[in-house]
Design a protein around this motif. Structure first.
Motif, PDB file in Angstrom:
ATOM      1  N   ASN A 341       0.851  -1.200   0.000  1.00 14.57           N
ATOM      2  CA  ASN A 341       0.000   0.000   0.000  1.00 14.57           C
ATOM      3  C   ASN A 341       0.879   1.240   0.000  1.00 14.57           C
ATOM      4  OD1 ASN A 341      -2.761  -1.216   0.408  1.00 14.57           O
ATOM      5  ND2 ASN A 341      -1.704  -2.041   2.211  1.00 14.57           N
ATOM      6  N   GLY A 342       0.665   2.095  -0.981  1.00 17.67           N
ATOM      7  CA  GLY A 342       1.444   3.312  -1.068  1.00 17.67           C
ATOM      8  C   GLY A 342       0.756   4.479  -0.381  1.00 17.67           C
ATOM      9  N   ASP A 343       1.572   5.443   0.057  1.00 19.70           N
ATOM     10  CA  ASP A 343       1.056   6.657   0.674  1.00 19.70           C
ATOM     11  C   ASP A 343       0.718   7.639  -0.445  1.00 19.70           C
ATOM     12  OD1 ASP A 343       0.518   8.957   2.056  1.00 19.70           O
ATOM     13  OD2 ASP A 343       2.194   8.751   3.453  1.00 19.70           O
ATOM     14  N   ILE A 344      -0.483   7.531  -0.989  1.00 17.96           N
ATOM     15  CA  ILE A 344      -0.875   8.322  -2.156  1.00 17.96           C
ATOM     16  C   ILE A 344      -0.912   9.811  -1.832  1.00 17.96           C
ATOM     17  CG2 ILE A 344      -2.663   8.689  -3.887  1.00 17.96           C
ATOM     18  CD1 ILE A 344      -1.107   6.045  -4.084  1.00 17.96           C
ATOM     19  N   SER A 345      -1.342  10.178  -0.618  1.00 15.89           N
ATOM     20  CA  SER A 345      -1.390  11.603  -0.260  1.00 15.89           C
ATOM     21  C   SER A 345       0.003  12.210  -0.277  1.00 15.89           C
ATOM     22  CB  SER A 345      -2.030  11.785   1.123  1.00 15.89           C
ATOM     23  OG  SER A 345      -1.268  11.121   2.128  1.00 15.89           O
ATOM     24  N   LEU A 346       1.003  11.449   0.184  1.00 20.07           N
ATOM     25  CA  LEU A 346       2.389  11.920   0.128  1.00 20.07           C
ATOM     26  C   LEU A 346       2.841  12.049  -1.317  1.00 20.07           C
ATOM     27  CD1 LEU A 346       5.031  12.684   1.540  1.00 20.07           C
ATOM     28  CD2 LEU A 346       5.618  10.249   1.600  1.00 20.07           C
ATOM     29  N   ALA A 347       2.473  11.056  -2.144  1.00 26.95           N
ATOM     30  CA  ALA A 347       2.861  11.083  -3.556  1.00 26.95           C
ATOM     31  C   ALA A 347       2.303  12.309  -4.269  1.00 26.95           C
ATOM     32  CB  ALA A 347       2.376   9.810  -4.260  1.00 26.95           C
ATOM     33  N   GLU A 348       1.112  12.717  -3.901  1.00 26.51           N
ATOM     34  CA  GLU A 348       0.501  13.880  -4.543  1.00 26.51           C
ATOM     35  C   GLU A 348       1.095  15.189  -4.041  1.00 26.51           C
ATOM     36  OE1 GLU A 348      -3.580  13.140  -3.656  1.00 26.51           O
ATOM     37  OE2 GLU A 348      -3.915  11.957  -5.489  1.00 26.51           O
ATOM     38  N   SER A 349       1.714  15.164  -2.857  1.00 25.14           N
ATOM     39  CA  SER A 349       2.292  16.393  -2.298  1.00 25.14           C
ATOM     40  C   SER A 349       3.694  16.668  -2.827  1.00 25.14           C
ATOM     41  CB  SER A 349       2.336  16.303  -0.773  1.00 25.14           C
ATOM     42  OG  SER A 349       3.341  15.401  -0.335  1.00 25.14           O
ATOM     43  N   ILE A 350       4.365  15.644  -3.338  1.00 31.74           N
ATOM     44  CA  ILE A 350       5.731  15.815  -3.852  1.00 31.74           C
ATOM     45  C   ILE A 350       5.671  16.206  -5.323  1.00 31.74           C
ATOM     46  CG2 ILE A 350       7.933  14.670  -4.303  1.00 31.74           C
ATOM     47  CD1 ILE A 350       7.311  12.774  -1.990  1.00 31.74           C
ATOM     48  N   GLN A 351       6.297  17.318  -5.673  1.00 33.14           N
ATOM     49  CA  GLN A 351       6.400  17.745  -7.068  1.00 33.14           C
ATOM     50  C   GLN A 351       7.840  17.539  -7.540  1.00 33.14           C
ATOM     51  OE1 GLN A 351       3.673  18.712  -8.779  1.00 33.14           O
ATOM     52  NE2 GLN A 351       2.425  18.450  -6.933  1.00 33.14           N
ATOM     53  N   VAL A 352       7.989  17.100  -8.785  1.00 32.08           N
ATOM     54  CA  VAL A 352       9.303  16.756  -9.318  1.00 32.08           C
ATOM     55  C   VAL A 352       9.522  17.486 -10.642  1.00 32.08           C
ATOM     56  CG1 VAL A 352      10.831  14.861  -9.995  1.00 32.08           C
ATOM     57  CG2 VAL A 352       9.028  14.458  -8.306  1.00 32.08           C
ATOM     58  N   PRO A 353      10.651  18.200 -10.795  1.00 34.77           N
ATOM     59  CA  PRO A 353      10.965  18.788 -12.101  1.00 34.77           C
ATOM     60  C   PRO A 353      10.978  17.701 -13.169  1.00 34.77           C
ATOM     61  CG  PRO A 353      12.467  19.623 -10.442  1.00 34.77           C
ATOM     62  CD  PRO A 353      11.692  18.496  -9.801  1.00 34.77           C
ATOM     63  N   PHE A 354      10.392  17.995 -14.325  1.00 32.51           N
ATOM     64  CA  PHE A 354      10.159  16.938 -15.313  1.00 32.51           C
ATOM     65  C   PHE A 354      10.385  17.478 -16.724  1.00 32.51           C
ATOM     66  CE2 PHE A 354       7.139  14.219 -17.811  1.00 32.51           C
ATOM     67  CZ  PHE A 354       7.762  13.000 -17.591  1.00 32.51           C
ATOM     68  N   ARG A 355      11.148  16.736 -17.484  1.00 29.92           N
ATOM     69  CA  ARG A 355      11.393  17.076 -18.887  1.00 29.92           C
ATOM     70  C   ARG A 355      11.031  15.866 -19.746  1.00 29.92           C
ATOM     71  NH1 ARG A 355      17.256  18.906 -21.123  1.00 29.92           N
ATOM     72  NH2 ARG A 355      17.793  17.180 -19.740  1.00 29.92           N
ATOM     73  N   LEU A 356      10.164  16.070 -20.711  1.00 28.34           N
ATOM     74  CA  LEU A 356       9.675  15.000 -21.575  1.00 28.34           C
ATOM     75  C   LEU A 356      10.034  15.325 -23.018  1.00 28.34           C
ATOM     76  CD1 LEU A 356       7.976  12.452 -22.164  1.00 28.34           C
ATOM     77  CD2 LEU A 356       5.946  13.929 -22.164  1.00 28.34           C
ATOM     78  N   ILE A 357      10.760  14.407 -23.660  1.00 21.79           N
ATOM     79  CA  ILE A 357      11.247  14.622 -25.028  1.00 21.79           C
ATOM     80  C   ILE A 357      10.768  13.480 -25.914  1.00 21.79           C
ATOM     81  CG2 ILE A 357      13.296  14.875 -26.489  1.00 21.79           C
ATOM     82  CD1 ILE A 357      14.771  15.838 -23.927  1.00 21.79           C
ATOM     83  N   GLY A 358      10.101  13.822 -26.990  1.00 19.30           N
ATOM     84  CA  GLY A 358       9.672  12.819 -27.960  1.00 19.30           C
ATOM     85  C   GLY A 358      10.581  12.835 -29.165  1.00 19.30           C
ATOM     86  N   SER A 359      11.294  11.723 -29.391  1.00 14.84           N
ATOM     87  CA  SER A 359      12.234  11.655 -30.517  1.00 14.84           C
ATOM     88  C   SER A 359      12.433  10.213 -30.944  1.00 14.84           C
ATOM     89  CB  SER A 359      13.586  12.272 -30.126  1.00 14.84           C
ATOM     90  OG  SER A 359      14.514  12.172 -31.181  1.00 14.84           O
TER      91      SER A 359
END
Length: 589
Positions: A341-359
Motif C-alpha cells: 500500500n502506497g502513501d498516495i497523499s504523500l505522492a501527490e504532495s511531492i512535485q518533481v521537475p520533469f522534462r519530456l522529449i519525444g524523438s
C-alpha cells in the motif's frame, strides 16, 4: 501445456534460434528470460544463464555483479576489482512444464541451492564448478557495504495455491538460508511462479512499455529538427511512479521497474546519509520543498500521444533520474513495505521537475543520455559505440538480406521491442571481443581485456574510412558460431575456445597477415571469404574442429586437464603465440 504459454514459447524459440531443442529445454530458457528481462529488467542473455546439462535440482544460475552476469572466478575477480561496493545477486531457476508443484522436486531445488553455497555441488558439471568459483571469489574478496541478494524461482505452467506443506518447506528453507549470514538481510526471495506470471513477464520483456500520465504544468520546449515534441515543467510523484513502477497481473505495485531506466539502479543505498536525509526531510516537512532541491527527471519517448493534459507514452526510457525515482518510491511505499500500500497523499504532495522529449532519432537520444549523465560513470563501450563509423556499421548490417543481417545495438535495449531474431542482436562489447580475436589475433585477451585492447588500438579500429564489410563479416561469424552452439550442431565444450576459433579463422583466411593494414580490395576479399565460410555449414564445422584440435593437442602435451587450468592457460601470451605458430604450420603442411 497452457495454450498461451505454448504460443509464447514458439515465438521465443524462433526468435532465439532454439527451435531444434526439446520443448522442456525451450521452456527452461523461456522462463529464465521472462523473469530476467520481464520481471527484473536485466539485460542478460537467458541462454548464458541456462545450464544445459543434467545438473541436480537446478536449471539456471545467474551470478550478477553490477548488472553483468559473470560465469567464472576470473570474470568475477575482474569485475570486483573495477568497482567499489558493487551490487551482487545470486539467482537460481528451476522450471517444469507440468502444472503441479511437486514437493519432492521443490525439495531437490532447495537442496541444490544450499549445496551450491556449502560447496557440496562441486563436480556436478563444469558450468556449476565455474559458477561456484565466481561465488567463492565474491566472498573471498569481500562484498562491500552489503551482502549479496539471493533470489530463487521455482516455475511451472500451473497456478500456485500456497499449499500448507510447501509453504512450510519454503519458510524452513528461508530460515536455513538466513542462518548462513552470507546474504543481505531481508533480501532473500523464494518465489513460486505460474502461467499467469510467465505470460505477463514475457509480454513485458517483448513489448514496448506504455503508460499514461497527467502532466498539466507543462511548457512546450523550443523546436528542434531531431525532436517531434518536447515539454518541460513538473509532475507530482504519483505520476512519476506510474513511469517507474513494476506491477503484477492484478495491477498491484511490486517494485521498481528497472527496464525503463537507461542505467539500471545499481548503487542505490536506501540508508546512505544523503538519501536518508532527503527522506527524513520529506517525512517531517512534507514534499513541498522537494521540487526546489531536486534536479528532476528526463524521459525520452519514441511516441507521445497528447490529449489535453494527459500524455500517453510508448517505448520510453528514464535517461536521467534513477536515484530520484528510487528515493520517491521508498518514500511512498516504504523501504521495507513489500509495496502493498502506497502513501498516495504523500505522492501527490511531492512535485518533481520533469522534462519530456519525444524523438525517434537514436543519435539525438544518445546525445541526451550522455549529456544528462556526465556526473555518472558511463561504460567505455557506450561512448565508442557513438562513433560515426558505428552508425554506418549499424545501418549496413541491418540493411542486408535477412540471412546475413546483424542488428548492432549501439544503445542499450535498442532492439528489445522489435521483431528481430535475438541471436542476431550484437552489443558493442561483444563486437569488440570478436574483432580483437578475429582481426587483431588476440584470443588470449579478447574475453578478459577487451577494454585494454580498445585503448591500445583506438586509432586502428572502427575508423571512419574503414570498410564496414570486414566488421560485418566478423559479427556474422560470431552469430553463426552461436547459432551452431544453440542448435547443438557443434559441441558446447568448444565454447571455452570461442575466441581461439574466431582468431584461427581470421589467421587461416588472411594467411597470418595484418588484415586492417591491407589494401581495401584485399580486405573486401577476406570479408567475402569469411561470409562464404559462414554460409557453408559443413566447411565451418570442419574449420572449428581443426582449430580446436590444435588447441587441445597442445593442452594435452602440457597435461592441462581441469577447466580452471585450461582457462588460465589459454589466457597466456605464450599459449596464444604457440597456437598461432602451430595453426599456420598445419596450414602449410
Amino acid at each position: 501445456m497452457n495454450p498461451v504459454i505454448r504460443a509464447q514459447l514458439k515465438e521465443f524459440a524462433k526468435a532465439n534460434s532454439i527451435t531444434a531443442d526439446a520443448q522442456e529445454r525451450q521452456f527452461e530458457i523461456y522462463s529464465i528470460f521472462s523473469i530476467l528481462a520481464g520481471l527484473l529488467g536485466e539485460s542478460i542473455d537467458a541462454y548464458d544463464v541456462h545450464l544445459s546439462g543434467d545438473e541436480f535440482g537446478v536449471d539456471g544460475i545467474a551470478v550478477i555483479i553490477q548488472g553483468e552476469a559473470v560465469k567464472n572466478k576470473h570474470e568475477a575477480e575482474e569485475k570486483l576489482s573495477a568497482i567499489n561496493n558493487p551490487s551482487i545477486e545470486f539467482i537460481f531457476f528451476q522450471s517444469k512444464t507440468s502444472t503441479s508443484y511437486d514437493y519432492g522436486d521443490i525439495s531437490k531445488f532447495f537442496d541444490a541451492v544450499s549445496a551450491f553455497f556449502d560447496g557440496e555441488l562441486k563436480g556436478e558439471s563444469p558450468a556449476i564448478d565455474d559458477l561456484m568459483g565466481a561465488m567463492e571469489a565474491i566472498y573471498e574478496r569481500g562484498v562491500g557495504k552489503r551482502n549479496p541478494k539471493l533470489s530463487c524461482y521455482y516455475i511451472t505452467t500451473g497456478n500456485y495455491e500456497k499449499p500448507a506443506r510447501i509453504e512450510k518447506l519454503r519458510n524452513s528453507f528461508k530460515s536455513d538460508l538466513d542462518e548462513k549470514n552470507i546474504f543481505d538481510n531481508g533480501n532473500i526471495s523464494v518465489e513460486f511462479v505460474g502461467a499467469r506470471e510467465l505470460q505477463q513477464w514475457y509480454r513485458a520483456a517483448t513489448s514496448a512499455v506504455e503508460v499514461e500520465i497527467d502532466f498539466p504544468r507543462n511548457v512546450v520546449m523550443p523546436t528542434n529538427s531531431h525532436v517531434d515534441e518536447a515539454y518541460v515543467g513538473y509532475i507530482d510523484a504519483r505520476n512519476l511512479l506510474k513511469l517507474c513502477s513494476l506491477k503484477d497481473q492484478n495491477g498491484s505495485v511490486i517494485g521498481v521497474n528497472k527496464a525503463v531506466f537507461f542505467d539500471n539502479i545499481r548503487d542505490y543505498d536506501a540508508k546512505s546519509k544523503i538519501n536518508a536525509g532527503i527522506k527524513s526531510g520529506v517525512r517531517s516537512g512534507g514534499g513541498a520543498e522537494f521540487v526546489f532541491r531536486n534536479n528532476g527527471i528526463t524521459v525520452v519517448s519514441k511516441n507521445i500521444d497528447r490529449t489535453g493534459d494527459k500524455f500517453r507514452l510508448e517505448d520510453f526510457q528514464i535517461v536521467n533520474g534513477c536515484q530520484t525515482s528510487n528515493v520517491i518510491f521508498d518514500l511512498v511505499y516504504g523501504d521495507d513495505s513489500g509495496c502493498q500500500n502506497g502513501d498516495i497523499s504523500l505522492a501527490e504532495s511531492i512535485q518533481v521537475p520533469f522534462r519530456l522529449i519525444g524523438s525517434k532519432n537514436d543519435d539525438f537520444v544518445s546525445s541526451i543520455i550522455v549529456g544528462t549523465n556526465r556526473q555518472n560513470p558511463v561504460r567505455d563501450d557506450q561512448f565508442w559505440a557513438l562513433r560515426p563509423f558505428m552508425k554506418s556499421f549499424e545501418e549496413y548490417c541491418r540493411g542486408l538480406d535477412k540471412e546475413e543481417a546483424i542488428y548492432f545495438e549501439r544503445r542499450d535495449n535498442q532492439y528489445r521491442n522489435q521483431d528481430v531474431e535475438r541471436t542476431r542482436v550484437m552489443q558493442p562489447s561483444v563486437l569488440m571481443k570478436a574483432v580483437a580475436a578475429c582481426l587483431l589475433f588476440q584470443p588470449q585477451r579478447a574475453a578478459r581485456d577487451y577494454r585494454g585492447i580498445l585503448s591500445e588500438y583506438e586509432n586502428s579500429i572502427f575508423l571512419d574510412d574503414h570498410d564496414v564489410r570486414i566488421y560485418h563479416a566478423v559479427a556474422y561469424l560470431y552469430y553463426r558460431l552461436e547459432f551452431l552452439w544453440r542448435n547443438q550442431r557443434i559441441s558446447n565444450e568448444y565454447k571455452t575456445f570461442r575466441y581461439y576459433i574466431l582468431s584461427g579463422i581470421g589467421l587461416r583466411i588472411s594467411g597470418n597477415n595484418n588484415i586492417l593494414s591491407m589494401k581495401k580490395a584485399k580486405i573486401a576479399s577476406i570479408a567475402e571469404s569469411i561470409i562464404a565460410l559462414c554460409n557453408d555449414e559443413d566447411a565451418l564445422k570442419s574449420a572449428v574442429e581443426h582449430i580446436v584440435s590444435v588447441v587441445e593437442a597442445r593442452l594435452s602435451e602440457m597435461n592441462v586437464v581441469t577447466q580452471e587450468r585450461i582457462r588460465d592457460t589459454i589466457r597466456s601470451e605464450s599459449f596464444s603465440g604457440m597456437f598461432r605458430d602451430r595453426l599456420m604450420a598445419s596450414e602449410i603442411a
